[in-house]
Design a protein around this motif. Structure first.
Motif, PDB file in Angstrom:
ATOM      1  N   GLY A 116       0.831  -1.194   0.000  1.00  0.00           N
ATOM      2  CA  GLY A 116       0.000   0.000   0.000  1.00  0.00           C
ATOM      3  C   GLY A 116       0.867   1.245   0.000  1.00  0.00           C
ATOM      4  N   VAL A 117       0.588   2.162  -0.932  1.00  0.00           N
ATOM      5  CA  VAL A 117       1.409   3.365  -1.088  1.00  0.00           C
ATOM      6  C   VAL A 117       0.512   4.589  -0.935  1.00  0.00           C
ATOM      7  N   ASP A 118       0.831   5.431   0.038  1.00  0.00           N
ATOM      8  CA  ASP A 118       0.151   6.713   0.199  1.00  0.00           C
ATOM      9  C   ASP A 118       1.024   7.787  -0.436  1.00  0.00           C
ATOM     10  N   LEU A 119       0.589   8.296  -1.578  1.00  0.00           N
ATOM     11  CA  LEU A 119       1.408   9.206  -2.361  1.00  0.00           C
ATOM     12  C   LEU A 119       1.437  10.601  -1.737  1.00  0.00           C
ATOM     13  N   GLY A 120       2.611  11.209  -1.754  1.00  0.00           N
ATOM     14  CA  GLY A 120       2.784  12.588  -1.314  1.00  0.00           C
ATOM     15  C   GLY A 120       3.543  13.367  -2.364  1.00  0.00           C
ATOM     16  N   LYS A 121       3.682  14.675  -2.157  1.00  0.00           N
ATOM     17  CA  LYS A 121       4.376  15.492  -3.148  1.00  0.00           C
ATOM     18  C   LYS A 121       5.844  15.088  -3.270  1.00  0.00           C
ATOM     19  N   ASN A 122       6.494  14.840  -2.147  1.00  0.00           N
ATOM     20  CA  ASN A 122       7.907  14.465  -2.163  1.00  0.00           C
ATOM     21  C   ASN A 122       8.133  13.072  -1.586  1.00  0.00           C
ATOM     22  N   ALA A 123       7.582  12.816  -0.397  1.00  0.00           N
ATOM     23  CA  ALA A 123       7.761  11.521   0.273  1.00  0.00           C
ATOM     24  C   ALA A 123       6.467  10.712   0.215  1.00  0.00           C
ATOM     25  N   CYS A 124       6.610   9.390   0.154  1.00  0.00           N
ATOM     26  CA  CYS A 124       5.470   8.471   0.100  1.00  0.00           C
ATOM     27  C   CYS A 124       5.579   7.499   1.266  1.00  0.00           C
ATOM     28  N   SER A 125       4.467   7.263   1.932  1.00  0.00           N
ATOM     29  CA  SER A 125       4.421   6.268   3.002  1.00  0.00           C
ATOM     30  C   SER A 125       4.069   4.918   2.400  1.00  0.00           C
ATOM     31  N   VAL A 126       4.808   3.887   2.796  1.00  0.00           N
ATOM     32  CA  VAL A 126       4.657   2.554   2.216  1.00  0.00           C
ATOM     33  C   VAL A 126       4.403   1.554   3.334  1.00  0.00           C
ATOM     34  N   VAL A 127       3.387   0.707   3.138  1.00  0.00           N
ATOM     35  CA  VAL A 127       3.081  -0.372   4.074  1.00  0.00           C
ATOM     36  C   VAL A 127       2.927  -1.656   3.276  1.00  0.00           C
ATOM     37  N   GLY A 128       3.682  -2.688   3.659  1.00  0.00           N
ATOM     38  CA  GLY A 128       3.583  -3.984   3.011  1.00  0.00           C
ATOM     39  C   GLY A 128       2.955  -5.006   3.930  1.00  0.00           C
ATOM     40  N   VAL A 129       2.026  -5.806   3.406  1.00  0.00           N
ATOM     41  CA  VAL A 129       1.361  -6.839   4.200  1.00  0.00           C
ATOM     42  C   VAL A 129       1.599  -8.190   3.540  1.00  0.00           C
ATOM     43  N   ASP A 130       1.602  -9.230   4.371  1.00  0.00           N
ATOM     44  CA  ASP A 130       1.805 -10.581   3.849  1.00  0.00           C
ATOM     45  C   ASP A 130       0.468 -11.237   3.544  1.00  0.00           C
ATOM     46  N   ALA A 131       0.496 -12.531   3.250  1.00  0.00           N
ATOM     47  CA  ALA A 131      -0.719 -13.245   2.869  1.00  0.00           C
ATOM     48  C   ALA A 131      -1.737 -13.295   3.989  1.00  0.00           C
ATOM     49  N   ALA A 132      -1.292 -13.230   5.239  1.00  0.00           N
ATOM     50  CA  ALA A 132      -2.200 -13.274   6.382  1.00  0.00           C
ATOM     51  C   ALA A 132      -2.745 -11.892   6.733  1.00  0.00           C
ATOM     52  N   GLY A 133      -2.281 -10.849   6.043  1.00  0.00           N
ATOM     53  CA  GLY A 133      -2.737  -9.494   6.326  1.00  0.00           C
ATOM     54  C   GLY A 133      -1.928  -8.778   7.378  1.00  0.00           C
ATOM     55  N   ALA A 134      -0.852  -9.397   7.864  1.00  0.00           N
ATOM     56  CA  ALA A 134      -0.005  -8.763   8.878  1.00  0.00           C
ATOM     57  C   ALA A 134       0.969  -7.787   8.216  1.00  0.00           C
ATOM     58  N   VAL A 135       1.222  -6.680   8.895  1.00  0.00           N
ATOM     59  CA  VAL A 135       2.134  -5.661   8.372  1.00  0.00           C
ATOM     60  C   VAL A 135       3.571  -6.139   8.560  1.00  0.00           C
ATOM     61  N   VAL A 136       4.316  -6.227   7.459  1.00  0.00           N
ATOM     62  CA  VAL A 136       5.711  -6.670   7.508  1.00  0.00           C
ATOM     63  C   VAL A 136       6.672  -5.570   7.073  1.00  0.00           C
ATOM     64  N   LEU A 137       6.133  -4.449   6.582  1.00  0.00           N
ATOM     65  CA  LEU A 137       6.979  -3.333   6.149  1.00  0.00           C
ATOM     66  C   LEU A 137       6.240  -2.029   6.413  1.00  0.00           C
ATOM     67  N   ARG A 138       6.948  -1.088   6.980  1.00  0.00           N
ATOM     68  CA  ARG A 138       6.367   0.237   7.208  1.00  0.00           C
ATOM     69  C   ARG A 138       7.506   1.258   7.068  1.00  0.00           C
ATOM     70  N   ARG A 139       7.488   1.994   5.952  1.00  0.00           N
ATOM     71  CA  ARG A 139       8.580   2.928   5.678  1.00  0.00           C
ATOM     72  C   ARG A 139       8.046   4.184   4.996  1.00  0.00           C
ATOM     73  N   SER A 140       8.897   5.205   5.004  1.00  0.00           N
ATOM     74  CA  SER A 140       8.627   6.423   4.249  1.00  0.00           C
ATOM     75  C   SER A 140       9.760   6.608   3.252  1.00  0.00           C
ATOM     76  N   MET A 141       9.416   6.785   1.973  1.00  0.00           N
ATOM     77  CA  MET A 141      10.435   6.874   0.917  1.00  0.00           C
ATOM     78  C   MET A 141      10.145   8.073   0.023  1.00  0.00           C
ATOM     79  N   ARG A 142      11.204   8.595  -0.543  1.00  0.00           N
ATOM     80  CA  ARG A 142      11.037   9.568  -1.610  1.00  0.00           C
ATOM     81  C   ARG A 142      10.615   8.838  -2.880  1.00  0.00           C
TER      82      ARG A 142
END
Length: 344
Positions: free
Chosen positions: A7-33
């Motif tokens: 899941g990617v929440d788009l921003g003007k410069n930085a984007c928040s990223v959340v990755g989930v596995d097959a069970a729906g658990a969050v395995v990645l939570r980062r902010s990237m340009r």
């Protein structure tokens, strides 16, 4: 770590990223340009990448799709119910990933570069028309303060201003006001020229596109409507039924059931306001000739008028009908037939 949905929440410069596995658990939570996100996705194994259908989403979607990922774009209003308390960018990205996993979620088709170009031209034209309308209203107000009243209509005011400025001195206008009105008229002419240039581009585009030529065969669907429809809905595959397109445009009346009897109210005015405006204007222009024609649509319109249905209601009903016909022409690759039976 195996990411199934990103899941990617788009921003003007930085984007928040959340990755989930097959069970729906969050395995990645980062902010990237943005560039970092593009490089990260290029190294990621194929997965579902979910984003809200907002500015920049289609461009990134095409980049990610070229790298083998499945793109799911959603309307922000469909993502909002999945946002938990204490809203922030991370929770928005998590909500996007969760919404994308729902089997009943409606997704937005990924638009091509040509569709985005057409939409951009339409938005620029809409802004220019709004500027011209504002300028005309200001000119009318200035002249009304000096006791000069012109008939309603842009063309009549245009002719009246040209006569006024060509007459020379006028007792109602001071030299400074005459100069100001002349400047407003010159600005008006510049806007007219820019709008006509864009109209010519739309005509040229529709002339070389078979899909748009099919749409223009529908009464009430002109070049502007055809190009805007193709830019917004493509081949119509994003809608399972014609009614879905009408509801998205806000042309389907609200319906309530009271005492087992269905009651229809006004249209919702949700969805794409610009397309709805074009379709209603097209329906209003086509109504006089269509209602007098001996065709299924003509008889349907004539029956509504004879029942005493308000003219505006008839116009909106015809606009909804035109949207459904346009969807059928897009999905089935057929031209409009005047003799084809019309559902009441």
């Amino acid at each position: 770590m195996s990411i199934v949905i990103l899941g990617v929440d788009l921003g003007k410069n930085a984007c928040s990223v959340v990755g989930v596995d097959a069970a729906g658990a969050v395995v990645l939570r980062r902010s990237m340009r943005r560039q970092t996100l593009i490089d990260y996705v290029a190294k990621l194994p194929s997965c579902v990448i979910a984003m809200e259908a907002c500015c920049g989403a289609h461009h990134l979607g095409r980049l990610f799709a070229a790298r083998g990922h499945e793109i799911r774009l959603m309307s922000p209003e469909y993502v909002r119910p999945y946002v938990k308390a204490q809203k922030n960018d991370d929770r928005d990205a998590e909500a996007i990933a969760e919404a994308a996993s729902r089997p009943t979620m409606r997704f937005v088709d990924l638009k091509s570069e040509e569709q985005l170009d057409l939409q951009t031209l339409h938005r620029v034209r809409s802004r220019l028309v709004a500027e011209r309308t504002s300028l005309i209203n200001q000119a009318r107000a200035i002249l009304l303060e000096r006791g000069m009243i012109f008939p309603a209509g842009r063309r009549k005011l245009e002719a009246g201003l040209d006569v006024l400025l060509a007459d020379g001195a006028d007792a109602c206008l001071s030299p400074r006001m005459r100069q100001l009105v002349g400047e407003l008229r010159a600005e008006w002419q510049v806007l007219d020229a820019r709008i006509e240039t864009l109209n010519g581009e739309f005509v040229e585009t529709a002339r070389h596109d078979e899909t748009m030529r099919r749409l223009t065969s529908i009464p009430g669907i002109g070049v502007l409507n055809a190009t805007a429809l193709v830019a917004a809905v493509g081949n119509g595959s994003g809608f399972n039924k014609a009614r879905d397109l009408g509801a998205w445009l806000g042309l389907v009346p609200r319906q309530y059931s009271t005492g087992g009897k269905a009651r229809l109210f006004g249209i919702t005015k949700r969805g794409n306001k610009y397309l709805r405006t074009l379709l209603i204007h097209g329906a209003r222009a086509a109504l006089p000739s269509l209602s007098q024609s001996d065709t299924p649509i003509g008889r349907w319109l004539k029956a509504m008028i004879e029942r005493g249905v308000h003219r505006n209601v008839v116009v909106v009903a015809l606009a909804n009908k035109l949207a459904r016909i346009a969807w059928a022409a897009l999905r089935k690759d057929v031209r409009f037939e005047h003799s084809y039976p019309v559902a009441a």
